[in-house]
Design an enzyme around this catalytic site. Structure first.
Site, short mmCIF file in Angstrom:
data_model
loop_
_atom_site.label_atom_id
_atom_site.label_comp_id
_atom_site.label_asym_id
_atom_site.label_seq_id
_atom_site.Cartn_x
_atom_site.Cartn_y
_atom_site.Cartn_z
N CYS A 27 -12.70 -6.55 -9.27
CA CYS A 27 -12.70 -7.59 -8.00
C CYS A 27 -11.32 -7.97 -7.87
O CYS A 27 -10.25 -7.76 -8.77
CB CYS A 27 -13.79 -8.62 -8.49
SG CYS A 27 -13.23 -9.57 -9.92
N CYS A 30 -9.37 -9.61 -10.68
CA CYS A 30 -8.84 -8.87 -11.59
C CYS A 30 -7.25 -8.26 -11.40
O CYS A 30 -6.46 -8.21 -12.21
CB CYS A 30 -9.54 -7.67 -11.99
SG CYS A 30 -11.40 -7.64 -12.51
N ASP A 445 -1.63 5.49 19.39
CA ASP A 445 -1.00 6.70 19.60
C ASP A 445 -1.12 7.53 20.93
O ASP A 445 -2.23 7.48 21.25
CB ASP A 445 -1.16 7.88 18.43
CG ASP A 445 -0.50 9.14 18.63
OD1 ASP A 445 0.59 9.24 18.55
OD2 ASP A 445 -1.22 10.37 18.60
#
Length: 751
Positions: A27, A30, A445
């Site tokens: 998560c 962490c 693009d």
């Protein structure tokens, strides 16, 4: 152990960049913990990427690789330095690999179904059914739920908590409380159905523990599968190159071709490239003329003419003549490999997404634990009843068990992505949804996104006596004999207008044009230089007309009949149907469209004017690396950027953007580098994808609100002893039904 060292741009002297593979992260908290611990080392800066399970660390000479690894391990996670060939074998947390999670999920699902049915349907209950349910639940709450328990234990060692802590405590509390009830009174379920059970005092919650584990493992399995695919962009990119090369070798004084693997080439090798083949590596043409299709790498829709002395790039396609090329860069020095590094670096530097549930649970978990302990102590002090105190505190834990919280994201994500799949829209994961909320600029693009990427005839201009139809018929007849892409476009357009006559005495020059006899007249078609080589000189008026159309952004081809200029044919990359409407829809969603292309500015401005993009928002003549710079520049100016593209040349920019959107008709590497993929080739789907993503995020937020609202009301009621565990379980189930029902509303999107 090997180390990947990347030159650190703008870094101080004697610094390097090391890439670590980190296992065990689950998560956002962490990620923050690893970054903080690494940042405490003198001179170290770390950026951790949760989906890729990597950390890009800027390291001074005084810090060794082992220092970095030891720091991560001391934090509670596994780590090793990534090998140069991106081999991260052994670097994954085996508890979180899709195959093992799939086995855990399968076992949990198979065992949870009978547990749920037996526990909740009195008609299915038999003598001593509680012991059977206990036995079926035990593997689910131990082996299947092991990833949650392991992560919770690691977090506990470091005095922190995450969603895994909530899951582990809730599941364990429900299971142990039920087991305690059963062992305390082995005859609790000796009668079938509900007979003999006093529901006001006792109940079993094995089904709560088992079903919670099953649902949350499903979400974890889908997440792990997405993580495993996250590194495929580099693999896709590297497979685009040629596999073999026809190398010229001198044997017994004669030059012969030897077929070798492309990776065996060394600088100075000379190799042959035939029409239709890919160029094996970067080099310089030493013999031959041809047109190269470079759209894969540069986005240019018009083939590039090359002759002796011109530089060529590996992976581009030779469309016409035979070439002999001398290798100049091989292996990791090629443009293709450099683009691979661009994708990798852009992904590693991507903004970290902290998941909503994890952010809230960092505060929620310790609060719940404190409430449960205080409830137990107060009940024991005020009543002296140990059973009542334990029942009340466990009820707090049961009602706080994050079933609805755990379902909030996966159910909305599954429903939203499922509906998206029906509409041809693929959403990579929950972090993508947060990105769509704040996006205010979309970079598009040109080639393959707004336009088709295929040259097509725009107009046939007659300058003298011949009609446009006759001019097209004659030009199409001779161009049909050529394999050049522009010649084929003219021939296709002429064929659509009628059957073409045969051409005789055909001749051509790569990069110049074609010449032949059609219906008794000599037809010459090509560039100005080709006409002059055949003694045909356009006058000033004709040249002015020809130059005007080229300045407007189109490609023009002369057509001469019997050595006199008759007119010319204009071609351009055609705009997709619906592009203008899609850009208007993007504006209504609050997005500012920006055009980005490798084509020249005249072409770009013409396309922009047609689809409704402001000239000030056009960036033309941009290289793949330059596209990344444009995205970074927009981000530096305060914009939150989405990028839509379909080519290899777009991959790094797609990864750099806050939200990358790949057109499904494009290359695998573009799709792998993107966050969203639309499987069709319509720009309208891009707008629909952003709208669906925002709607799904809204559902997730609504789910989280109701999940926490239920806890905010239920926990105090449970703490005051006004709620027994059975009703707590029912309330938890009701909150889960509410969350699922809210998520299922997404099934009606776009109908």
């Amino acid at each position: 152990m090997t180390m990947q060292q990347i030159p650190a741009q703008g870094a101080e002297q004697e610094q390097r960049v090391v890439e670590l593979s980190i296992s065990g992260m689950t998560c956002a908290s962490c990620v923050g913990r690893v970054e903080r611990k690494l940042g405490k080392l003198d001179g170290v800066q770390a950026s951790v990427n949760l989906p890729l399970e990597t950390a890009v660390v800027r390291v001074p000479a005084s810090i060794s690789d082992q220092d970095l690894i030891d720091t991560v391990v001391a934090t509670g996670y596994g780590a090793h330095v990534v090998k140069p060939e991106h081999d991260v074998e052994g670097g994954h947390d085996h508890d979180h690999t899709p195959s093992l999670l799939g086995a855990r999920l399968t076992l949990a699902a198979v065992l949870s179904v009978p547990v749920l049915l037996i526990s909740m349907v009195p008609a299915l209950q038999f003598t001593n059914w509680g012991w059977v349910v206990f036995g079926l639940s035990l593997p689910v709450v131990t082996w299947s739920a092991w990833p949650f328990h392991r992560a919770a234990a690691i977090n506990a060692r470091h005095l922190s908590s995450t969603m895994d802590t909530l899951v582990s405590i809730g599941v364990t509390a429900a299971f142990l409380f039920s087991s305690w009830q059963l062992f305390a009174d082995p005859t609790l379920t000796q009668h079938g159905g509900m007979a003999g059970m006093d529901m006001s005092e006792y109940s079993l919650y094995f089904e709560v523990a088992a079903v919670v584990v099953t649902f949350l493992l499903l979400g974890r399995f889908l997440e792990a599968s997405a993580k495993q695919r996250a590194g495929n962009a580099l693999k896709s990119l590297l497979t685009l190159g040629a596999k073999e090369a026809h190398v010229l070798r001198t044997v017994d004084g004669e030059r012969t071709e030897v077929t070798l693997p492309a990776q065996a080439l060394i600088p100075g090798d000379e190799f042959v490239v035939r029409p239709g083949e890919k160029i094996a590596t970067d080099g310089v043409v030493i013999e031959g003329h041809s047109a190269l299709d470079t759209a894969l790498l540069t986005g240019e829709s018009i083939p590039v003419e090359v002759t002796a002395g011109d530089a060529v790039t590996g992976a581009t396609i030779n469309t016409s003549g035979r070439l002999v090329v001398r290798a100049t860069r091989v292996g990791s020095d090629t443009v293709l490999s450099q683009m691979g590094r661009l994708v990798s670096q852009a992904q590693s530097g991507k903004a970290r997404i902290a998941r909503l549930a994890d952010r809230i649970s960092a505060v929620f978990v310790p609060v719940v634990l404190v409430i449960a302990i205080v409830t137990f102590v107060l009940w024991l002090l005020l009543t002296g009843d140990l059973d009542a105190a334990f029942t009340a505190s466990v009820t707090v834990l049961v009602i706080a068990c994050p079933c609805a919280l755990g379902l909030a994201t996966p159910t909305a994500l599954l429903t939203g992505t499922g509906r998206g799949a029906q509409l041809g829209i693929l959403i990579r994961g929950p972090q993508v949804l947060e990105d769509t909320r704040t996006v205010d600029t979309i970079v598009l693009d040109k080639t393959g996104t707004i336009t088709t990427g295929t040259m097509a005839v725009d107009d046939v201009v007659s300058l003298h006596d011949a009609s446009g139809a006759e001019l097209l018929r004659l030009a199409g007849a001779v161009e049909a004999q050529s394999e050049h892409p522009i010649a084929q476009a003219i021939a296709r357009h002429a064929t659509d207008a009628g059957r073409l006559p045969a051409a005789r005495d055909f001749s051509s020059a790569p990069g110049g044009g074609v010449r032949g006899t059609v219906d008794g007249v000599t037809v010459t078609a090509g560039r100005t230089g080709w006409l002059e080589r055949n003694g045909i000189r356009p006058n000033d008026v004709d040249m002015a007309a020809f130059g005007a159309v080229e300045d407007a952004g189109t490609t023009a081809v002369w057509v001469a009949i019997d050595d006199a200029v008759a007119g010319f044919v204009t071609l351009s990359d055609s705009i997709k149907d619906g592009s203008a409407a899609a850009i208007e829809r993007l504006r209504r969603l609050g997005l500012r469209p920006v055009l980005l292309t490798g084509d020249n500015r005249a072409v770009a401005l013409q396309v922009a004017a047609t689809v409704g993009i402001d000239a000030a928002d056009v960036h033309a003549g941009v290289t793949p690396a330059g596209k990344v710079d444009v995205v970074r520049g927009l981000q530096a100016a305060g914009a939150t950027v989405a990028m839509a593209g379909d080519g290899v040349n777009d991959a790094a920019a797609l990864a750099q953007a806050d939200l990358g959107i790949a057109m499904g008709s494009g290359t695998d590497v573009a799709i792998e580098a993107a966050d969203l993929t639309v499987m069709g080739n319509s720009l309208e789907q891009v707008a629909q994808a952003i709208e669906l993503s925002r709607r799904t995020l809204s559902a997730i937020k609504g789910n989280l609100f109701w999940a926490f609202f239920y806890n905010a009301v239920g926990i105090p009621v449970a703490a005051f002893g006004l709620l027994n565990p059975m009703l707590a379980g029912a309330a938890m189930a009701a909150s889960s039904v509410l969350v699922v029902a809210n998520s299922l509303r997404l099934r009606g999107f776009g109908r």
